[in-house]
Scaffold this motif. Sequence first.
Motif, PDB file in Angstrom:
ATOM      1  N   ASP A   1       9.426   1.820  -6.487  1.00 50.99           N
ATOM      2  CA  ASP A   1       7.980   1.586  -6.557  1.00 50.99           C
ATOM      3  C   ASP A   1       7.211   2.403  -5.517  1.00 50.99           C
ATOM      4  O   ASP A   1       5.996   2.559  -5.623  1.00 50.99           O
ATOM      5  CB  ASP A   1       7.650   0.104  -6.331  1.00 50.99           C
ATOM      6  CG  ASP A   1       8.267  -0.805  -7.383  1.00 50.99           C
ATOM      7  OD1 ASP A   1       8.351  -0.390  -8.555  1.00 50.99           O
ATOM      8  OD2 ASP A   1       8.660  -1.937  -7.026  1.00 50.99           O
ATOM      9  N   LEU A   2       7.915   2.901  -4.499  1.00 53.04           N
ATOM     10  CA  LEU A   2       7.265   3.560  -3.369  1.00 53.04           C
ATOM     11  C   LEU A   2       6.843   4.990  -3.686  1.00 53.04           C
ATOM     12  O   LEU A   2       7.446   5.662  -4.525  1.00 53.04           O
ATOM     13  CB  LEU A   2       8.208   3.580  -2.166  1.00 53.04           C
ATOM     14  CG  LEU A   2       8.637   2.224  -1.622  1.00 53.04           C
ATOM     15  CD1 LEU A   2       9.656   2.402  -0.509  1.00 53.04           C
ATOM     16  CD2 LEU A   2       7.440   1.415  -1.152  1.00 53.04           C
ATOM     17  N   THR A   3       5.823   5.452  -2.981  1.00 56.49           N
ATOM     18  CA  THR A   3       5.419   6.856  -3.034  1.00 56.49           C
ATOM     19  C   THR A   3       6.621   7.705  -2.634  1.00 56.49           C
ATOM     20  O   THR A   3       7.371   7.340  -1.719  1.00 56.49           O
ATOM     21  CB  THR A   3       4.234   7.102  -2.070  1.00 56.49           C
ATOM     22  OG1 THR A   3       3.125   6.312  -2.503  1.00 56.49           O
ATOM     23  CG2 THR A   3       3.826   8.556  -2.039  1.00 56.49           C
TER      24      THR A   3
ATOM     25  N   LEU B   1       0.807  -1.219   0.000  1.00 54.75           N
ATOM     26  CA  LEU B   1       0.000   0.000   0.000  1.00 54.75           C
ATOM     27  C   LEU B   1       0.843   1.273   0.000  1.00 54.75           C
ATOM     28  O   LEU B   1       0.304   2.373  -0.022  1.00 54.75           O
ATOM     29  CB  LEU B   1      -0.936   0.014   1.209  1.00 54.75           C
ATOM     30  CG  LEU B   1      -2.043  -1.033   1.184  1.00 54.75           C
ATOM     31  CD1 LEU B   1      -2.830  -0.996   2.490  1.00 54.75           C
ATOM     32  CD2 LEU B   1      -2.968  -0.813  -0.008  1.00 54.75           C
ATOM     33  N   LEU B   2       2.165   1.129   0.003  1.00 51.51           N
ATOM     34  CA  LEU B   2       3.050   2.294   0.003  1.00 51.51           C
ATOM     35  C   LEU B   2       3.523   2.670  -1.400  1.00 51.51           C
ATOM     36  O   LEU B   2       4.312   3.591  -1.555  1.00 51.51           O
ATOM     37  CB  LEU B   2       4.264   2.028   0.903  1.00 51.51           C
ATOM     38  CG  LEU B   2       3.965   1.736   2.367  1.00 51.51           C
ATOM     39  CD1 LEU B   2       5.269   1.449   3.129  1.00 51.51           C
ATOM     40  CD2 LEU B   2       3.199   2.874   3.006  1.00 51.51           C
ATOM     41  N   THR B   3       3.018   1.979  -2.406  1.00 58.05           N
ATOM     42  CA  THR B   3       3.452   2.256  -3.773  1.00 58.05           C
ATOM     43  C   THR B   3       2.825   3.534  -4.314  1.00 58.05           C
ATOM     44  O   THR B   3       1.807   4.015  -3.814  1.00 58.05           O
ATOM     45  CB  THR B   3       3.092   1.086  -4.708  1.00 58.05           C
ATOM     46  OG1 THR B   3       1.678   0.898  -4.697  1.00 58.05           O
ATOM     47  CG2 THR B   3       3.810  -0.192  -4.285  1.00 58.05           C
ATOM     48  N   ALA B   4       3.454   4.055  -5.355  1.00 61.92           N
ATOM     49  CA  ALA B   4       2.989   5.305  -5.958  1.00 61.92           C
ATOM     50  C   ALA B   4       1.575   5.194  -6.515  1.00 61.92           C
ATOM     51  O   ALA B   4       0.850   6.183  -6.556  1.00 61.92           O
ATOM     52  CB  ALA B   4       3.961   5.738  -7.059  1.00 61.92           C
ATOM     53  N   ASP B   5       1.147   3.993  -6.910  1.00 54.86           N
ATOM     54  CA  ASP B   5      -0.197   3.821  -7.469  1.00 54.86           C
ATOM     55  C   ASP B   5      -1.202   3.302  -6.435  1.00 54.86           C
ATOM     56  O   ASP B   5      -2.298   2.871  -6.782  1.00 54.86           O
ATOM     57  CB  ASP B   5      -0.161   2.904  -8.690  1.00 54.86           C
ATOM     58  CG  ASP B   5       0.319   1.493  -8.365  1.00 54.86           C
ATOM     59  OD1 ASP B   5       0.781   1.246  -7.222  1.00 54.86           O
ATOM     60  OD2 ASP B   5       0.237   0.629  -9.254  1.00 54.86           O
ATOM     61  N   SER B   6      -0.861   3.374  -5.173  1.00 53.44           N
ATOM     62  CA  SER B   6      -1.722   2.900  -4.086  1.00 53.44           C
ATOM     63  C   SER B   6      -2.952   3.794  -3.931  1.00 53.44           C
ATOM     64  O   SER B   6      -2.873   5.005  -4.135  1.00 53.44           O
ATOM     65  CB  SER B   6      -0.931   2.894  -2.777  1.00 53.44           C
ATOM     66  OG  SER B   6      -1.790   2.743  -1.666  1.00 53.44           O
TER      67      SER B   6
ATOM     68  N   ALA C   1       7.394  -8.881  -0.951  1.00 49.04           N
ATOM     69  CA  ALA C   1       6.273  -8.420  -1.777  1.00 49.04           C
ATOM     70  C   ALA C   1       6.692  -8.152  -3.223  1.00 49.04           C
ATOM     71  O   ALA C   1       5.857  -7.773  -4.047  1.00 49.04           O
ATOM     72  CB  ALA C   1       5.670  -7.154  -1.164  1.00 49.04           C
ATOM     73  N   GLY C   2       7.980  -8.313  -3.533  1.00 51.34           N
ATOM     74  CA  GLY C   2       8.467  -8.086  -4.886  1.00 51.34           C
ATOM     75  C   GLY C   2       8.551  -6.613  -5.258  1.00 51.34           C
ATOM     76  O   GLY C   2       8.430  -6.260  -6.426  1.00 51.34           O
TER      77      GLY C   2
END
Length: 128
Positions: free
Chosen positions: A100-102, A63-68, A94-95
Amino acid sequence: MSDNEGTPVVPQAPNGPGLLIHAAGPLEPDTLAGILRSSANARAALEPGAAIEVVVQGPGVRLLTADSPVSETITHTRQLDVEVLACANSMRSAGLETEDLTAGISTFPAAVAHLAERQWQGWAYVRP
């Protein structure tokens, strides 16, 4: 190394203890959003400059990804000077890569070690 450059970064401890909020396990977007709102409430209630970290460990790092669906809430929380941190071990499981993070999310090698270090430094520990 700065945020999101590919290598785990252990944030420097501020002067004095702070508040550590631990978000662990699988998380739903509403759950993480509630935890982030709690950190914003703490920011408003604690003395100015008090350090606050939200540590995310386990599958919830997705849930910390930029597209979350909570990336906007993460950005708002960061603007309140609340650190949002991701466990690198959990990210690997989680791969995910740091890119990938915000933006603005820091990483550290292992949540268990980070949690212990903060508590040894006198930080208050909360697990919602």
